[in-house]
Write a protein that holds these residues in place. Structure first.
Motif, mmCIF file in Angstrom:
data_model
loop_
_atom_site.group_PDB
_atom_site.id
_atom_site.type_symbol
_atom_site.label_atom_id
_atom_site.label_comp_id
_atom_site.label_asym_id
_atom_site.label_seq_id
_atom_site.Cartn_x
_atom_site.Cartn_y
_atom_site.Cartn_z
ATOM 1 N N ASP A 198 0.869 -1.133 0.088
ATOM 2 C CA ASP A 198 0.128 -0.056 -0.252
ATOM 3 C C ASP A 198 0.575 1.467 0.313
ATOM 4 O O ASP A 198 0.124 1.988 0.613
ATOM 5 C CB ASP A 198 -0.927 0.060 1.273
ATOM 6 N N THR A 380 -0.307 -8.263 3.709
ATOM 7 C CA THR A 380 -0.560 -7.447 2.866
ATOM 8 C C THR A 380 -1.484 -8.211 1.691
ATOM 9 O O THR A 380 -2.366 -8.603 1.658
ATOM 10 C CB THR A 380 -0.103 -6.237 2.179
ATOM 11 N N ASN A 434 -2.347 -0.830 -7.827
ATOM 12 C CA ASN A 434 -3.454 0.231 -7.092
ATOM 13 C C ASN A 434 -3.460 0.637 -7.849
ATOM 14 O O ASN A 434 -4.821 2.086 -7.492
ATOM 15 C CB ASN A 434 -2.295 0.844 -6.090
ATOM 16 N N TYR A 458 -12.954 -2.519 1.866
ATOM 17 C CA TYR A 458 -11.595 -2.157 1.696
ATOM 18 C C TYR A 458 -11.730 -0.832 1.899
ATOM 19 O O TYR A 458 -10.113 -0.484 2.262
ATOM 20 C CB TYR A 458 -12.559 -1.471 0.397
ATOM 21 N N TYR A 462 -7.206 -1.107 4.207
ATOM 22 C CA TYR A 462 -6.437 0.120 3.154
ATOM 23 C C TYR A 462 -6.159 1.213 4.474
ATOM 24 O O TYR A 462 -4.875 2.172 4.474
ATOM 25 C CB TYR A 462 -6.991 1.058 2.214
ATOM 26 N N GLY A 466 -2.207 1.476 5.280
ATOM 27 C CA GLY A 466 -1.947 2.935 5.087
ATOM 28 C C GLY A 466 -0.856 3.424 5.881
ATOM 29 O O GLY A 466 0.075 3.663 6.152
ATOM 30 N N PRO A 481 -2.061 5.379 -0.913
ATOM 31 C CA PRO A 481 -2.476 5.221 -0.147
ATOM 32 C C PRO A 481 -3.714 6.031 0.754
ATOM 33 O O PRO A 481 -4.942 5.724 1.021
ATOM 34 C CB PRO A 481 -1.730 5.386 0.946
ATOM 35 N N LEU A 484 -6.212 6.053 -1.445
ATOM 36 C CA LEU A 484 -7.090 4.664 -2.096
ATOM 37 C C LEU A 484 -7.996 4.730 -0.201
ATOM 38 O O LEU A 484 -9.569 4.077 -0.291
ATOM 39 C CB LEU A 484 -6.488 3.397 -1.267
ATOM 40 N N MET A 485 -8.034 5.385 0.312
ATOM 41 C CA MET A 485 -8.560 5.669 2.169
ATOM 42 C C MET A 485 -10.205 6.689 1.634
ATOM 43 O O MET A 485 -10.676 6.247 2.033
ATOM 44 C CB MET A 485 -7.469 6.348 2.519
#
Length: 777
Positions: A198, A380, A434, A458, A462, A466, A481, A484-485
């Protein structure tokens, strides 16, 4: 020095005593209630390596040699210098674009073949074999990236952006921009990103661009420099600073294909000093990057790049989506901004704790660094492969043009363990690169593609990844990261608001990513432009600006930005733009009194006295006085200037000694020294051997002395001196007395970067801590 710098200041120095508020103190009431001498340590963490830190010489050293060289330059040489600057700016953009393309090609192909192999076993219902292949490949790639960093270049760990900020602020970060660091950063980023960790390649690309700029400016690696005549113009910290600024902007542009965003990122986030000429060259560099990336995209679209696909060069194209929003949409958009600020500041707080823990682990040795990286990679891999089994299979929507289901390396509807005609939404987000995960969650016109439970899983995963991934001994970036969050909770809010809003769920994901980046990194203008160039839709501008402003405002009310926290953790003496309020009531004279007496030299000085000053101190500059006794300034009436330690060492190594006490002629100096030589950092005094007869000889320091050093009167406030020091990019600031009189030294102190840091001042003046903890700036 405490790892946190001035983050760890507390009220423990009060002992219950009532004191007047320093803010209400007048300038004529001394605040000299110090408990100890003003001091500091020159050590800081660069990458994962503890290094000795010094300041850079951004100030022009206007000695006699410099003045003669400047006056003797012809018009052709001036044009050559200007042409060389633009040529280097072009090369920075060209090489950054080429290396970014190489990284994208390598990551997409390595990760693509890995995912194809895993998909092959999943299609045969051999799930355990697929897990072993997936985990083994990720562990192998992580091992390669970690070993490269740990063994060859510890400074290549992390994003490198905090160190770049520190360098452009005036802090020399050793080995940060070397050839080895750049090579390890390139191949380490490929391994770490292809391993599915990540982390992103955006931060490393900024560092790589800065390394390219530094190496071009100095003519190559330290041990193999090219001695071309035109490169002598860049043998100074000022021009190298401009090149590294161009390199950092080119790195952001290469990561997001955002030329204007790259320029604004350099201006808003990393650069301390800026001017219009630098703006033009930086924009030119990013324009070259875009041209290179566009050329390779055209080549790859013809199928000549293997599994490159879209390569992560643009994540979300919504130019074909109709963006509509009404007054009622202001409520969910405001919520996204508030959530982004709160979650961003919470992420900064938790990551700060994790980094302190990782620092303790990394101090135990190389094996522990490798084991930590492999542990994170194993966790991960197991989560990314195992959690999709918790999701329910969803039927494919026949009205969507995109293929469903898919088993390839990419695609928006991964079949995974589902029967034909069904897809696994969690596998769509997890079993991919990613960049593709972001592209999938940003997808538009797919309101029911992801279930709420899957989005919560999800988001939760993350958030954990992260926190635990950043800080391991691999090149890593924070942009991806956080995207993604943020995209996860943005998409969830869009799902909840579906019946009540006209905004597409993919646009909610974009706004969520932008809000979390603003809440954590505290950038606004550059982020806004990056997301506009990333999404290719100008209609998003109003709500993007609104979200970013709210998120930054909320985040600022809790803690510092993530890069500022990392700077303090590493102990880098970064000077903030805004002085603390209590600095207005402390004078530089009082600050100078908290230091040992200043050591001065005469214009024509004995070799023995110079050797004694170099041997018994670590000072990097000495005031040069005329008319007084050595070291006391008695009867001195003139401050001739400031001479650097490196120049004194150069004099001793060249043995430029005089048998009698006299001033030299101009030709004598130019015969022995050149401006190029004086620009080189050479302060290793240990290998200089001086005989006893040479100790009694003299050196004329006048030609090598900077005759125009910056000075401040002793009654000036520390706040004002700090602004001057930071704005001009100084290394030394001389304190002169308010009243010049016979028998008084014309210089009473000298301030450096460490002396102006709030944490160091509070160590000498602990009573000021009451104001710092009791009031907000």
């Amino acid at each position: 020095m405490d790892e946190d710098g001035n983050l760890q200041i507390s009220n423990s120095n009060y002992n219950g005593e009532e004191e007047a508020d320093p803010e209400n103190n007048t300038m004529n009431q001394p605040l000299l209630k110090r408990h100890r001498t003003l001091s500091s340590t020159p050590l800081a963490l660069v990458g994962t390596k503890v290094s000795h830190i010094e300041s850079l010489d951004y100030e022009i050293n206007e000695n006699d040699l410099f003045k003669h060289d400047w006056r003797s330059r012809s018009k052709a040489q001036v044009l050559q210098y200007i042409f060389a600057k633009w040529t280097l700016a072009f090369l920075v953009g060209l090489l950054t674009g080429l290396i970014a393309t190489l990284i994208n090609l390598a990551v997409e192909n390595i990760a693509g073949y890995k995912l194809l192999a895993v998909g092959y076993y999943i299609a045969q219902d051999r799930y355990v074999t697929g897990l072993l292949v997936f985990t083994g490949a990720n562990l192998g790639l992580t091992l390669v990236a970690t070993v490269l960093v740990v063994v060859f270049a510890p400074t290549a760990a992390g994003p490198g952006i905090p160190e770049i900020k520190a360098y452009l602020n005036g802090i020399d970060t050793p080995n940060m921009f070397g050839a080895t660091t750049m090579i390890v950063k390139i191949f380490g980023s490929i391994g770490a990103v292809a391993a599915g960790l990540d982390l992103g390649k955006e931060g490393p690309l900024v560092h790589i661009g800065s390394c390219i700029a530094s190496l071009l400016g100095q003519g190559g690696p330290d041990n193999h420099r090219i001695k071309w005549r035109w490169l002598r113009y860049f043998n100074n910290d000022r021009d190298r600073r401009d090149l590294i600024t161009c390199g950092s902007a080119s790195g952001v542009c290469a990561a997001f294909r955002s030329p204007v965003g790259g320029v604004l990122f350099a201006l808003e986030e990393v650069a301390t000093w800026w001017r219009s000429a630098l703006l033009w060259r930086t924009f030119f560099s990013t324009a070259v990057v875009v041209v290179v990336l566009r050329a390779f995209i055209e080549i790859c679209n013809s199928g000549k790049c293997g599994l490159f696909g879209k390569g992560g060069l643009i994540m979300f194209d919504v130019s074909h989506v109709e963006v509509r929003y009404h007054a009622v949409d202001i409520i969910p958009v405001t919520l996204i901004g508030v959530f982004g600020g709160i979650l961003g500041s919470l992420y900064n707080h938790l990551l700060h704790k994790v980094l302190r823990l990782y620092n303790l682990i990394n101090q135990k040795g190389r094996i522990h660094k490798v084991l930590l990286s492999l542990s994170v990679s194993l966790f991960t891999s197991v989560c990314l492969y195992g959690l999709p089994f918790l999701a329910e299979c969803k039927p494919c929507n026949p009205s969507i043009d995109e293929a469903c289901p898919t088993n390839g390396r990419s695609g928006n509807f991964k079949q995974f363990n589902c029967p034909n005609g069904y897809y696994n939404d969690l596998a769509t987000l997890f079993l991919t690169t990613n960049d593709d995960a972001v592209r999938n969650v940003f997808s538009s016109n797919t309101p029911n593609e992801f279930g709420m439970v899957s989005l919560w899983i999800y988001f939760g995963l993350y958030c954990i990844l992260g926190l635990i991934t950043f800080g391991i001994a691999t090149p890593s970036g924070l942009f991806l990261p956080i995207i993604l969050m943020g995209s996860a909770y943005g998409r969830m809010l869009g799902t909840v608001m579906g019946p009540y809003t006209k905004i597409d769920q993919g646009l909610y994901a974009v706004l969520g990513a932008a809000s979390l980046m603003a809440g954590s990194m505290r950038m606004t203008v550059s982020l806004c432009v990056i997301f506009l160039e990333l999404t290719n839709n100008l209609l998003l501008l109003p709500i993007t600006m609104f979200v970013l402003l709210i998120a930054k405002t909320v985040g600022d009310s809790f803690n510092l930005s993530i890069y500022e926290i990392i700077l303090h953790l590493k102990g880098l003496p970064f000077l903030e733009a805004n002085p603390e309020p209590w600095m207005r009531n402390l004078t530089v004279g009082e600050l100078g009194d908290a230091k040992p007496p200043v050591i001065t030299l005469r214009g024509v000085e004995k070799v023995a006295n110079i050797v004694d000053a170099l041997r018994n101190t670590t000072h990097n500059a000495f005031p040069v006085l005329d008319g007084g006794d050595l070291g006391t300034g008695g009867d001195a009436t003139e401050l001739h200037g400031l001479i650097l330690r490196a120049h004194l060492v150069k004099v001793l190594k060249k043995r430029w000694f005089l048998s009698e006490k006299r001033r030299t002629e101009d030709w004598e100096v130019r015969e022995k020294f050149t401006p190029v030589e004086l620009a080189e950092r050479e302060d290793n005094f240990d290998d200089v051997a001086i005989t006893s007869s040479e100790m009694q000889m003299y050196v004329d320091l006048h030609p090598l002395t900077n005759t125009t050093p910056y000075t401040v009167v002793q009654s000036m406030s520390v706040a004002k001196a700090l602004v001057l020091f930071r704005s001009v990019g100084l290394r030394h600031l001389l304190i002169v007395p308010k009243i010049q009189a016979s028998g008084l030294s014309p210089v009473i102190g000298i301030l450096t970067r460490q002396d102006l840091r709030a944490y160091n001042i509070l160590q000498a003046f602990p009573h000021l801590d009451k104001h710092k903890s009791g009031k907000l700036r």
